[in-house]
Scaffold this motif. Structure first.
Motif, PDB file in Angstrom:
ATOM      1  N   ASN A   1      22.515   5.420  45.208  1.00  0.00           N
ATOM      2  CA  ASN A   1      23.371   6.431  44.592  1.00  0.00           C
ATOM      3  C   ASN A   1      24.362   5.732  43.666  1.00  0.00           C
ATOM      4  O   ASN A   1      25.107   4.853  44.108  1.00  0.00           O
ATOM      5  CB  ASN A   1      24.135   7.227  45.651  1.00  0.00           C
ATOM      6  CG  ASN A   1      23.265   8.256  46.353  1.00  0.00           C
ATOM      7  OD1 ASN A   1      23.161   9.404  45.940  1.00  0.00           O
ATOM      8  ND2 ASN A   1      22.624   7.826  47.428  1.00  0.00           N
ATOM      9  N   VAL A   2      24.358   6.126  42.412  1.00  0.00           N
ATOM     10  CA  VAL A   2      25.301   5.576  41.437  1.00  0.00           C
ATOM     11  C   VAL A   2      26.056   6.740  40.813  1.00  0.00           C
ATOM     12  O   VAL A   2      25.454   7.681  40.281  1.00  0.00           O
ATOM     13  CB  VAL A   2      24.590   4.768  40.337  1.00  0.00           C
ATOM     14  CG1 VAL A   2      25.610   4.265  39.315  1.00  0.00           C
ATOM     15  CG2 VAL A   2      23.820   3.600  40.932  1.00  0.00           C
ATOM     16  N   ASP A   3      27.382   6.687  40.884  1.00  0.00           N
ATOM     17  CA  ASP A   3      28.242   7.739  40.339  1.00  0.00           C
ATOM     18  C   ASP A   3      29.218   7.082  39.368  1.00  0.00           C
ATOM     19  O   ASP A   3      30.038   6.256  39.763  1.00  0.00           O
ATOM     20  CB  ASP A   3      28.991   8.447  41.472  1.00  0.00           C
ATOM     21  CG  ASP A   3      29.688   9.721  41.010  1.00  0.00           C
ATOM     22  OD1 ASP A   3      29.792   9.929  39.787  1.00  0.00           O
ATOM     23  OD2 ASP A   3      30.137  10.496  41.863  1.00  0.00           O
ATOM     24  N   GLN A   4      29.115   7.453  38.087  1.00  0.00           N
ATOM     25  CA  GLN A   4      29.970   6.854  37.064  1.00  0.00           C
ATOM     26  C   GLN A   4      30.719   7.945  36.305  1.00  0.00           C
ATOM     27  O   GLN A   4      30.118   8.891  35.808  1.00  0.00           O
ATOM     28  CB  GLN A   4      29.134   6.032  36.080  1.00  0.00           C
ATOM     29  CG  GLN A   4      28.463   4.819  36.708  1.00  0.00           C
ATOM     30  CD  GLN A   4      27.532   4.090  35.753  1.00  0.00           C
ATOM     31  OE1 GLN A   4      26.772   4.712  35.019  1.00  0.00           O
ATOM     32  NE2 GLN A   4      27.588   2.766  35.762  1.00  0.00           N
ATOM     33  N   LEU A   5      32.039   7.801  36.227  1.00  0.00           N
ATOM     34  CA  LEU A   5      32.884   8.744  35.500  1.00  0.00           C
ATOM     35  C   LEU A   5      33.591   7.990  34.385  1.00  0.00           C
ATOM     36  O   LEU A   5      34.392   7.087  34.640  1.00  0.00           O
ATOM     37  CB  LEU A   5      33.911   9.385  36.442  1.00  0.00           C
ATOM     38  CG  LEU A   5      34.943  10.311  35.784  1.00  0.00           C
ATOM     39  CD1 LEU A   5      34.265  11.506  35.129  1.00  0.00           C
ATOM     40  CD2 LEU A   5      35.981  10.773  36.813  1.00  0.00           C
TER      41      LEU A   5
ATOM     42  N   SER B   1      30.928  11.951  31.257  1.00  0.00           N
ATOM     43  CA  SER B   1      31.864  11.447  30.255  1.00  0.00           C
ATOM     44  C   SER B   1      33.160  12.237  30.306  1.00  0.00           C
ATOM     45  O   SER B   1      33.176  13.408  30.683  1.00  0.00           O
ATOM     46  CB  SER B   1      31.245  11.542  28.861  1.00  0.00           C
ATOM     47  OG  SER B   1      30.115  10.697  28.757  1.00  0.00           O
ATOM     48  N   ILE B   2      34.226  11.594  29.877  1.00  0.00           N
ATOM     49  CA  ILE B   2      35.541  12.231  29.957  1.00  0.00           C
ATOM     50  C   ILE B   2      36.121  12.520  28.585  1.00  0.00           C
ATOM     51  O   ILE B   2      37.279  12.891  28.461  1.00  0.00           O
ATOM     52  CB  ILE B   2      36.521  11.351  30.756  1.00  0.00           C
ATOM     53  CG1 ILE B   2      36.621   9.939  30.140  1.00  0.00           C
ATOM     54  CG2 ILE B   2      36.088  11.252  32.203  1.00  0.00           C
ATOM     55  CD1 ILE B   2      37.606   9.042  30.845  1.00  0.00           C
TER      56      ILE B   2
ATOM     57  N   ASN C   1      26.464   7.466  27.747  1.00  0.00           N
ATOM     58  CA  ASN C   1      25.964   6.959  29.017  1.00  0.00           C
ATOM     59  C   ASN C   1      24.453   6.758  28.948  1.00  0.00           C
ATOM     60  O   ASN C   1      23.749   7.460  28.239  1.00  0.00           O
ATOM     61  CB  ASN C   1      26.290   7.942  30.156  1.00  0.00           C
ATOM     62  CG  ASN C   1      27.788   8.056  30.392  1.00  0.00           C
ATOM     63  OD1 ASN C   1      28.474   7.068  30.603  1.00  0.00           O
ATOM     64  ND2 ASN C   1      28.304   9.278  30.339  1.00  0.00           N
ATOM     65  N   GLU C   2      23.982   5.791  29.731  1.00  0.00           N
ATOM     66  CA  GLU C   2      22.551   5.500  29.782  1.00  0.00           C
ATOM     67  C   GLU C   2      22.152   5.213  31.218  1.00  0.00           C
ATOM     68  O   GLU C   2      22.839   4.481  31.929  1.00  0.00           O
ATOM     69  CB  GLU C   2      22.204   4.305  28.897  1.00  0.00           C
ATOM     70  CG  GLU C   2      20.725   3.937  28.931  1.00  0.00           C
ATOM     71  CD  GLU C   2      20.370   2.797  27.996  1.00  0.00           C
ATOM     72  OE1 GLU C   2      19.241   2.274  28.094  1.00  0.00           O
ATOM     73  OE2 GLU C   2      21.225   2.423  27.164  1.00  0.00           O
ATOM     74  N   ALA C   3      21.045   5.809  31.645  1.00  0.00           N
ATOM     75  CA  ALA C   3      20.539   5.588  33.001  1.00  0.00           C
ATOM     76  C   ALA C   3      19.044   5.321  32.948  1.00  0.00           C
ATOM     77  O   ALA C   3      18.294   6.051  32.295  1.00  0.00           O
ATOM     78  CB  ALA C   3      20.830   6.795  33.890  1.00  0.00           C
TER      79      ALA C   3
ATOM     80  N   ASN D   1      21.770  13.058  36.590  1.00  0.00           N
ATOM     81  CA  ASN D   1      22.619  14.103  36.021  1.00  0.00           C
ATOM     82  C   ASN D   1      23.596  13.465  35.040  1.00  0.00           C
ATOM     83  O   ASN D   1      24.278  12.494  35.382  1.00  0.00           O
ATOM     84  CB  ASN D   1      23.403  14.826  37.123  1.00  0.00           C
ATOM     85  CG  ASN D   1      22.492  15.455  38.161  1.00  0.00           C
ATOM     86  OD1 ASN D   1      21.623  16.248  37.846  1.00  0.00           O
ATOM     87  ND2 ASN D   1      22.690  15.092  39.420  1.00  0.00           N
ATOM     88  N   GLN D   2      23.657  14.015  33.838  1.00  0.00           N
ATOM     89  CA  GLN D   2      24.558  13.471  32.824  1.00  0.00           C
ATOM     90  C   GLN D   2      25.280  14.595  32.086  1.00  0.00           C
ATOM     91  O   GLN D   2      24.708  15.650  31.815  1.00  0.00           O
ATOM     92  CB  GLN D   2      23.778  12.648  31.785  1.00  0.00           C
ATOM     93  CG  GLN D   2      23.177  11.360  32.298  1.00  0.00           C
ATOM     94  CD  GLN D   2      22.402  10.620  31.221  1.00  0.00           C
ATOM     95  OE1 GLN D   2      21.717  11.235  30.416  1.00  0.00           O
ATOM     96  NE2 GLN D   2      22.520   9.304  31.198  1.00  0.00           N
ATOM     97  N   SER D   3      26.547  14.352  31.736  1.00  0.00           N
ATOM     98  CA  SER D   3      27.280  15.258  30.858  1.00  0.00           C
ATOM     99  C   SER D   3      28.009  14.425  29.820  1.00  0.00           C
ATOM    100  O   SER D   3      28.536  13.356  30.118  1.00  0.00           O
ATOM    101  CB  SER D   3      28.271  16.111  31.653  1.00  0.00           C
ATOM    102  OG  SER D   3      29.315  15.321  32.171  1.00  0.00           O
ATOM    103  N   GLY D   4      28.004  14.894  28.588  1.00  0.00           N
ATOM    104  CA  GLY D   4      28.636  14.165  27.502  1.00  0.00           C
ATOM    105  C   GLY D   4      27.997  14.560  26.190  1.00  0.00           C
ATOM    106  O   GLY D   4      27.083  15.381  26.139  1.00  0.00           O
ATOM    107  N   SER D   5      28.463  13.978  25.095  1.00  0.00           N
ATOM    108  CA  SER D   5      27.957  14.370  23.784  1.00  0.00           C
ATOM    109  C   SER D   5      26.700  13.613  23.379  1.00  0.00           C
ATOM    110  O   SER D   5      25.961  14.068  22.507  1.00  0.00           O
ATOM    111  CB  SER D   5      29.042  14.174  22.724  1.00  0.00           C
ATOM    112  OG  SER D   5      29.403  12.806  22.607  1.00  0.00           O
TER     113      SER D   5
END
Length: 304
Positions: free
Chosen positions: A104-108, A131-132, A140-142, A161-165
């Motif tokens: 599990n990797v969680d990045q903010l 993304s903030i 972000n890249e996974a 799961n990713q959120s950002g532009s």
């Protein structure tokens, strides 16, 4: 730059470490790091009946975490901040108990990267990147690889799961049960040229039962799905099956579903693509392409 190197059963910064004997004993590494420019290395090797467990929480930017686990493995990484990098490698070993991998990797934050490799039987990977702020380059890249070089590959599953532009994901799975999910939400605005696409999802599944689910919300997105069957699907219930949902304008979907050999008829196939232009006023349309070899079924719904 601060560098921390941690062994199989010892952790030298905030947290505890211990090892126990017995079938359910664990090598445990726990860490809580606050600050920037830290390098954390964890190396765990378990013997028969011993599992590895790693949990690292980092608050700060420009941090790097590398986790290498051999045996039955659990890895949890939480990174808050920008320009963080997480790498997880989990490999199974033969033994009296089932060997498994859970990551599990969680990045903010912005400009974060997560790379997960799992070679061996019962794999599960979950990556969450949020993304903030809106920026004008890849946020972000996974990348998740499961069983790509391990003959014992079995129950693979990967969720990103990713959120950002502007984000990018890649799933690569080789044998047996497979299942990949990409969920991407475009937030804010970006100055990128639209032909570069702001959100990209690549899923490659090479045997056995496959299944891919892609959900992209926002404009200028692209999805690639490639699935190969090596055993019969028994009239569906995977081998292959892909569901792709794209909401926004100027989106593109490409899918290839088939057998490992054109002489085989193992792939039952099935593909559902739904593309909805939610941009007002009505803008550029969407594109969907699919190639299927097997029992087939191809359903495309486009609303513009």
């Amino acid at each position: 730059m601060k560098k921390m190197i941690l062994g199989a059963t010892a952790l030298l910064f905030v947290g505890t470490a211990f090892a126990q004997s017995g079938a359910l004993a664990k090598n445990v590494a726990l860490g809580n790091v606050i600050g920037a420019n830290n390098d954390v290395f964890i190396d765990q090797t378990s013997d028969f009946g011993v599992y590895n467990y790693s949990e690292i929480v980092i608050n700060g930017s420009n941090n790097f975490v590398d986790v290498d686990q051999l045996g039955g493995n659990d890895s949890y990484i939480v990174q808050t901040g920008s320009n963080n990098d997480a790498t997880v490698m989990q490999v199974s070993v033969a033994g009296p108990l089932p060997s498994y991998q859970i990551s599990n990797v969680d990045q903010l934050g912005n400009y974060n990267t997560a790379d997960v490799y799992q070679g061996g039987t019962s794999n599960v990977s979950d990556v969450d990147q949020n993304s903030i702020g809106a920026v004008d380059m890849l946020e972000n890249e996974a990348n998740v690889l499961q069983g790509t070089t391990n003959a014992g590959s079995a129950g693979n599953s990967s969720v990103i799961n990713q959120s950002g532009s502007a984000n990018f994901v890649r799933h690569t799975q080789n044998g047996d049960d497979n299942e990949a999910n990409s969920n991407q939400t475009r937030t804010g605005s970006s100055g990128l040229v639209v032909t570069l696409f702001h959100l990209g999802s690549h899923i490659t599944q090479d045997g056995d039962r496959n299944f891919a689910d892609v959900d992209q919300d926002g404009s200028n997105q692209i999805s690639y799905v490639t699935q190969t069957a090596t055993t019969g699907g028994g009239v569906m219930m995977y081998t292959n099956e892909a569901t792709i949902i794209q909401n926004g304008e100027n989106n593109r979907s490409e899918a290839i579903q088939g057998d490992s050999s054109p002489l085989l008829m193992d792939a039952d196939n099935y593909l559902m693509v739904t593309q909805t232009n939610t941009t007002l006023p009505i803008g550029v349309g969407n594109v969907s392409m699919a190639t299927q070899n097997g029992a087939n079924s191809h359903i495309v719904n486009q609303n513009n």
